[in-house]
Design an enzyme around this catalytic site. Structure first.
Site, PDB file in Angstrom:
ATOM      1  N   ARG A 107     -16.376 -19.799  13.065  1.00  0.00           N
ATOM      2  CA  ARG A 107     -15.957 -18.835  14.223  1.00  0.00           C
ATOM      3  C   ARG A 107     -15.361 -17.689  13.686  1.00  0.00           C
ATOM      4  O   ARG A 107     -15.248 -17.524  12.551  1.00  0.00           O
ATOM      5  CB  ARG A 107     -14.938 -19.697  15.260  1.00  0.00           C
ATOM      6  CG  ARG A 107     -13.976 -20.825  14.573  1.00  0.00           C
ATOM      7  CD  ARG A 107     -12.985 -20.226  13.627  1.00  0.00           C
ATOM      8  NE  ARG A 107     -12.363 -19.264  13.957  1.00  0.00           N
ATOM      9  CZ  ARG A 107     -11.825 -18.299  13.226  1.00  0.00           C
ATOM     10  NH1 ARG A 107     -11.670 -18.396  12.200  1.00  0.00           N
ATOM     11  NH2 ARG A 107     -11.206 -17.449  13.777  1.00  0.00           N
ATOM     12  N   GLY A 108     -15.021 -16.827  14.451  1.00  0.00           N
ATOM     13  CA  GLY A 108     -14.724 -15.151  14.146  1.00  0.00           C
ATOM     14  C   GLY A 108     -15.685 -14.469  14.145  1.00  0.00           C
ATOM     15  O   GLY A 108     -16.820 -14.981  13.578  1.00  0.00           O
ATOM     16  N   ALA A 109     -15.597 -13.338  14.774  1.00  0.00           N
ATOM     17  CA  ALA A 109     -16.678 -12.363  14.960  1.00  0.00           C
ATOM     18  C   ALA A 109     -17.540 -12.220  13.991  1.00  0.00           C
ATOM     19  O   ALA A 109     -18.880 -12.268  14.126  1.00  0.00           O
ATOM     20  CB  ALA A 109     -16.208 -11.017  15.620  1.00  0.00           C
TER      21      ALA A 109
ATOM     22  N   ARG B   2     -22.190 -17.872  22.098  1.00  0.00           N
ATOM     23  CA  ARG B   2     -20.873 -17.466  22.695  1.00  0.00           C
ATOM     24  C   ARG B   2     -20.812 -15.920  23.172  1.00  0.00           C
ATOM     25  O   ARG B   2     -21.566 -15.160  22.602  1.00  0.00           O
ATOM     26  CB  ARG B   2     -19.841 -17.402  21.414  1.00  0.00           C
ATOM     27  CG  ARG B   2     -19.781 -18.842  21.198  1.00  0.00           C
ATOM     28  CD  ARG B   2     -18.458 -19.047  19.973  1.00  0.00           C
ATOM     29  NE  ARG B   2     -17.288 -18.953  20.661  1.00  0.00           N
ATOM     30  CZ  ARG B   2     -16.088 -18.782  20.291  1.00  0.00           C
ATOM     31  NH1 ARG B   2     -16.100 -18.637  18.620  1.00  0.00           N
ATOM     32  NH2 ARG B   2     -14.978 -18.655  20.768  1.00  0.00           N
TER      33      ARG B   2
ATOM     34  N   GLN C  30      -6.013 -21.473  15.874  1.00  0.00           N
ATOM     35  CA  GLN C  30      -6.515 -20.977  14.866  1.00  0.00           C
ATOM     36  C   GLN C  30      -5.509 -20.380  13.726  1.00  0.00           C
ATOM     37  O   GLN C  30      -5.600 -20.546  12.474  1.00  0.00           O
ATOM     38  CB  GLN C  30      -7.507 -19.648  15.014  1.00  0.00           C
ATOM     39  CG  GLN C  30      -8.734 -20.277  15.871  1.00  0.00           C
ATOM     40  CD  GLN C  30      -8.733 -20.076  17.182  1.00  0.00           C
ATOM     41  OE1 GLN C  30      -7.671 -20.508  17.825  1.00  0.00           O
ATOM     42  NE2 GLN C  30      -9.696 -20.014  17.945  1.00  0.00           N
TER      43      GLN C  30
ATOM     44  N   ASP D 214     -12.789  -9.107  18.427  1.00  0.00           N
ATOM     45  CA  ASP D 214     -14.245  -9.696  18.725  1.00  0.00           C
ATOM     46  C   ASP D 214     -15.263  -8.643  19.211  1.00  0.00           C
ATOM     47  O   ASP D 214     -16.439  -8.742  19.170  1.00  0.00           O
ATOM     48  CB  ASP D 214     -14.090 -10.769  19.562  1.00  0.00           C
ATOM     49  CG  ASP D 214     -13.425 -11.964  18.731  1.00  0.00           C
ATOM     50  OD1 ASP D 214     -12.176 -12.106  19.016  1.00  0.00           O
ATOM     51  OD2 ASP D 214     -14.256 -12.849  18.200  1.00  0.00           O
TER      52      ASP D 214
ATOM     53  N   LYS E 296      -8.556 -12.694  20.436  1.00  0.00           N
ATOM     54  CA  LYS E 296      -8.078 -13.988  20.791  1.00  0.00           C
ATOM     55  C   LYS E 296      -7.194 -13.880  21.905  1.00  0.00           C
ATOM     56  O   LYS E 296      -6.233 -13.331  21.928  1.00  0.00           O
ATOM     57  CB  LYS E 296      -7.602 -14.725  19.637  1.00  0.00           C
ATOM     58  CG  LYS E 296      -7.121 -16.103  19.803  1.00  0.00           C
ATOM     59  CD  LYS E 296      -8.179 -17.043  20.567  1.00  0.00           C
ATOM     60  CE  LYS E 296      -9.417 -17.053  20.095  1.00  0.00           C
ATOM     61  NZ  LYS E 296     -10.526 -17.613  20.986  1.00  0.00           N
TER      62      LYS E 296
HETATM   63  O1  MRU Z   1     -12.653 -18.195  19.084  1.00  0.00           O
HETATM   64  P1  MRU Z   1     -12.637 -17.556  17.487  1.00  0.00           P
HETATM   65  O2  MRU Z   1     -11.880 -18.436  16.838  1.00  0.00           O
HETATM   66  O3  MRU Z   1     -14.108 -17.219  17.344  1.00  0.00           O
HETATM   67  O4  MRU Z   1     -11.922 -16.086  17.921  1.00  0.00           O
HETATM   68  C1  MRU Z   1     -11.703 -15.442  16.681  1.00  0.00           C
HETATM   69  C2  MRU Z   1     -10.812 -14.270  16.990  1.00  0.00           C
HETATM   70  O5  MRU Z   1     -10.469 -13.856  17.919  1.00  0.00           O
HETATM   71  C3  MRU Z   1     -10.471 -13.138  15.871  1.00  0.00           C
HETATM   72  O6  MRU Z   1      -9.440 -12.558  15.865  1.00  0.00           O
HETATM   73  C4  MRU Z   1     -11.634 -12.201  15.695  1.00  0.00           C
HETATM   74  O7  MRU Z   1     -13.076 -12.712  15.961  1.00  0.00           O
HETATM   75  C5  MRU Z   1     -11.583 -11.309  14.287  1.00  0.00           C
HETATM   76  S1  MRU Z   1     -12.187 -12.113  13.071  1.00  0.00           S
HETATM   77  C6  MRU Z   1     -12.331 -11.364  11.722  1.00  0.00           C
END
Ligand code: MRU
Length: 351
Positions: free
Chosen positions: A48-50, A91, A201, A242, A253
């Site tokens: 997870r994470g963009a 997603r 997270q 994201d 988030k």
């Molecule tokens: O739902 P997630 O865990 O994928 O959300 C992640 C976030 O919101 C992060 O802050 C975002 O992707 C930036 S990651 C460098």
């Protein structure tokens, strides 16, 4: 700092993913042998994470091509369209997913136009997926370099969610990259991490990865951040994103907007760190960004333990949008963009 966390890797067996659902109590790697497995890995939050989602999608495309058994380029094209569609359904909010799929498709089109064979196109797709991964790590190194300069020695920084190595191609991270960059520049930095309900997270991932790198971290529940900011302890807030709209509105988030409002109230700079692959010039404002809604169990349960009455109504938004006027600066691999973002972000693409 060890700087050695890389959550997704390519191997001859397929795509390797560190199962982030199990952290911090278990470090287990999964081997994903098909693009369907990669899509499920993204959907089910193994990764997870963009930026990490983008890198994984690129490897998913390469894996889909690798497993294709035909010899006609036109058939490979159909297959890749289908692989891309499958990955794109996982997603909706992180634009890096769609960015990576589009880039891999463009690589296919270029190779096709050059008259390459199926086996050569497969090689090029894998090379490009690896390049996307390498470029992401390099972008974060530069974000760490530019962003680290915005922090001062002995600052305490608040962050929300996990925008670290785990959320990216690895090593630095975006928001945590800024913190690692400052530490690398010889500064002493302490971090306050919001736990980040409902998926936690911050508690599970940010706390774990900062401790791995010996960066002092204090965990708070989300509702403590106003009190902590009011105490004067927090010198900056740094978060990831994201998707950033052309006008600088920032999707991140759920809970980030609340943190930005509090930072504004207490005159604390609110920085966003993200590679340009997270900036979506096709979204004029934050209102155009699709916001993921997730299942009820994340709100009613924690680790399988029911907290709320059976049948209670819930909403579970995965992300929110922070309006650009609350954003002090956006740090990308090209430098530090400031308002008006509609010009400064575009200028970074043109650099
Ligand atoms: O739902 P997630 O865990 O994928 O959300 C992640 C976030 O919101 C992060 O802050 C975002 O992707 C930036 S990651 C460098």
């Amino acid at each position: 700092m060890k700087l050695d966390i890389i959550p997704v890797k390519w191997s001859d067996e397929g795509v390797l993913m560190l199962d982030q659902r199990l952290l911090p109590t278990e470090e287990k790697w999964l081997t994903l042998r098909t693009y369907e497995d990669v899509a499920a890995g993204i959907r089910d939050m193994v990764v997870r994470g963009a930026p990490a989602i983008g890198v994984s999608a690129a490897y998913g495309m390469a894996l889909g091509a690798k497993n294709f058994v035909g010899t006609a380029v036109a058939d490979l094209e159909d297959e890749l369209d289908f692989v891309g569609e499958t990955l794109a359904k996982t997603r909706p909010t992180a634009v890096n997913l769609f960015w990576a799929i589009d880039r891999m498709k463009a690589t296919f089109q270029k190779a096709k136009a050059e008259g390459k064979s199926v086996s050569d196109i497969k090689k090029e797709l894998l090379e490009d997926a690896k390049a996307i991964h390498d470029e992401d790590i390099e972008a974060q190194r530069l974000i760490a370099h530019f962003g680290g300069q915005l922090l001062n020695d002995n600052d305490t920084v608040l962050t929300h969610c996990n925008a670290g190595a785990l959320a990216t191609g690895g090593v630095w991270g975006t928001a945590l990259g800024v913190i690692r960059g400052a530490v690398d520049q010889g500064k002493t930095i302490a971090v306050v991490a919001d736990e980040t309900r409902p998926y936690l997270q911050g508690a599970r991932l940010t706390a774990w990865e900062l401790m791995e790198d010996d960066i002092p971290v204090t965990l708070i529940t989300d509702n403590m951040s106003g009190h902590v900011m009011k105490s004067g302890k927090i010198k900056a807030v740094v978060v990831g994103s994201d998707r950033i709209a052309a006008n600088g509105d920032v999707a991140n988030k759920i809970g980030t907007y609340m943190v930005a409002v509090l930072a504004h109230r207490h005159n604390i700079p609110f920085y966003v760190a993200a590679p340009l692959s997270t900036v979506d010039l096709n979204c004029p404002t934050g209102d155009d960004i699709p916001i993921e809604e997730r299942g009820r169990e994340e709100v009613t349960h924690v680790k399988g333990q029911q907290l709320a009455p059976e049948g209670v109504g819930i909403t579970n938004y995965g992300f929110d949008v922070t309006p650009n006027e609350l954003v002090t600066a956006i740090i990308t691999e090209k430098g530090v963009a400031r308002a008006p973002y509609v010009y400064s972000l575009k200028a970074q693409f043109d650099q």
